[in-house]
Scaffold this motif. Sequence first.
Motif, PDB file in Angstrom:
ATOM      1  N   UNK A 154      19.727  34.174  -9.983  1.00  0.00           N
ATOM      2  CA  UNK A 154      19.514  33.326  -8.804  1.00  0.00           C
ATOM      3  C   UNK A 154      20.500  32.168  -8.799  1.00  0.00           C
ATOM      4  N   UNK A 155      20.540  31.422  -9.899  1.00  0.00           N
ATOM      5  CA  UNK A 155      21.503  30.323  -9.982  1.00  0.00           C
ATOM      6  C   UNK A 155      22.934  30.832 -10.008  1.00  0.00           C
ATOM      7  N   UNK A 156      23.132  32.006 -10.608  1.00  0.00           N
ATOM      8  CA  UNK A 156      24.476  32.571 -10.652  1.00  0.00           C
ATOM      9  C   UNK A 156      25.023  32.858  -9.268  1.00  0.00           C
ATOM     10  N   UNK A 157      24.203  33.451  -8.409  1.00  0.00           N
ATOM     11  CA  UNK A 157      24.640  33.727  -7.034  1.00  0.00           C
ATOM     12  C   UNK A 157      24.899  32.426  -6.290  1.00  0.00           C
ATOM     13  N   UNK A 158      23.981  31.480  -6.406  1.00  0.00           N
ATOM     14  CA  UNK A 158      24.145  30.211  -5.684  1.00  0.00           C
ATOM     15  C   UNK A 158      25.427  29.506  -6.097  1.00  0.00           C
ATOM     16  N   UNK A 159      25.691  29.497  -7.408  1.00  0.00           N
ATOM     17  CA  UNK A 159      26.903  28.831  -7.897  1.00  0.00           C
ATOM     18  C   UNK A 159      28.155  29.551  -7.408  1.00  0.00           C
ATOM     19  N   UNK A 160      28.131  30.883  -7.451  1.00  0.00           N
ATOM     20  CA  UNK A 160      29.293  31.648  -7.006  1.00  0.00           C
ATOM     21  C   UNK A 160      29.553  31.430  -5.516  1.00  0.00           C
TER      22      UNK A 160
END
Length: 593
Positions: free
Chosen positions: A68-74
């Motif tokens: 979840x955080x990975x997608x948001x950061x990307x």
Amino acid sequence: MPTDRIIRFADFELDVERYQLRRAGEEVRLERLPMDLLILLASRHGELISRADIVERLWRSNPWRDTENGINTAIRKIRIALADDPAQPRHLVTVKGKGYRLDGASFANPAGATEPSDTHNAVRVLVLPFANLTGDGKEESLCSALADEISATLGALGADHLRMIARTTAARYRDTAKSIGEIARELKLDYVLEGSFSREAHQVRILARLIRCADEVQIWSRAHEPVSQGSLDLLKEAAAALAQELASKLSEQQRSLLARRLPVDPAAHDAYVRGRYFWYRRVHFDAGFCAQHGIDGEDFARSRAYFETALEHDPNYALGYAGLSNYYGASVVHGLFAPDDGWPIARALAQSALELDPDLPEAHHALAAVRYFFDWDWPRAEAGFKEALRRNPSYPEAHRLYARLLLAAGRHAEGQAAMARAEKIDPHAFQGSRAFGMILAGQHAQVESEYLSPGHMEHSPLVYQVLATAFEVKKLFAQAVDATAEALDRCNLLARSAAVRMHWETGGYDAVLHWYLDDLLARRRRQYTSPLLIAEAYARLAQPNEMFQWLDAALAERSSRLCELRMNPWFQPYRASGRMRHIEQHIGDGPMR
């Protein structure tokens, strides 16, 4: 992922092959994960992509990653790179509760278009297998291998100007009734080199001619006799003829490269090209499938004999050492003997080849293979593959193995781009290689749909080997049995094929899997059998305790295919366990990730 190389939107260019984002010609820096996501979004032609799809494609549903955080950061980093306002985006659009899409993307080279102009205007050359006019079937290997070596030599000499089409695609046109013009149109060629090999009494004769495809004009031809000297002269003259036709001359450096590539004793060259023929014929199988079913390594053994003969004729022949290194490495990967019995020898031979010729692409590839399969040192392996490809961008084996490394490292967009480059070099034979790449990427449904469409009933053994895996993963067991039997039939293992069908008919797929396991355990009592194969059998039978015991043994011996453990479909159900995570931590995690 698409094979489209340049994707444009607004004033941006996304170069998939170079893994680069540019704006007005200037590179825009992006980290790996945001770049992978941008390529994924751009490849969908403006279609909406759900977050679940993104997790599957970029993390392969990895259960312990904070996706979840990975997608948001990307997404945030992509918007910064594109100077896109999140409140009023022009390019990267969020559809609340659904996912994301990239608007305005267009492809610079859709299917059927010519190569883009930024490929250094390289011309595409095909060396056809030489026609065997001797009437002796034993000479077929020399006729094919001679063409292979000419192709490899020209690819290394003309790295900035030539793109050589690979041997396996060339083999499809052996004895074809198609004209040069038809072949050229199918493969988008600029030149074709063709020849013949004949013998009268004890006199051998080689004829060769170079054809310009645009007008089908013969621009060079030669006849050589005898073969021992002529095959070497042919390489030199073909390279010079192409260089002259391309309005350039061989530089002193290129002449030096050519001199180092060719042996002192012409008989060494003939032995080497025969060895390479048999190595290629066996190495393009699925190593796991072959090891499980005990498919013999006769062609590998024949290649070894020829490579050793080459070195007996010329002990300073770098290609002979590279060929032997390939033999030892491939034999281990295909389960014919233990890693400690093969990889140290493969390393020493590759290093000997590099000492004799530091510019030899095959030597860099051979050492990179050791670092990938045995050392699990992915940064140094990547550097080695890049060195091989810098010296010969038309070297398909280096492209294929580099693509596998990228996929194993989780760099899926780059891995797919490397697969696409290999497909351009080897469009026909790459069917099987691409199917294998799909399995590594977890695209089992795509393998099934692409290779079982109407009219697709004639494939290489590799495709059927891969289909057997895809069907089993999708629990299509009857189809898995059919694909397995077809693959075994094509390897002339008719009795084993019949046994697989018999166990299926009498006990179902569970009986087939138990028979596989019993066969492996019995085989291990009388000869080397990789513990990884037995771990895979227990995984397929859903017996995790036994599976982990054998995985520990595989880790202790550094089983070659463990480097691709994260992509192994049999172990996917167990990846969330702490014990599997512990094993994965020992494999290949380096700076390149």
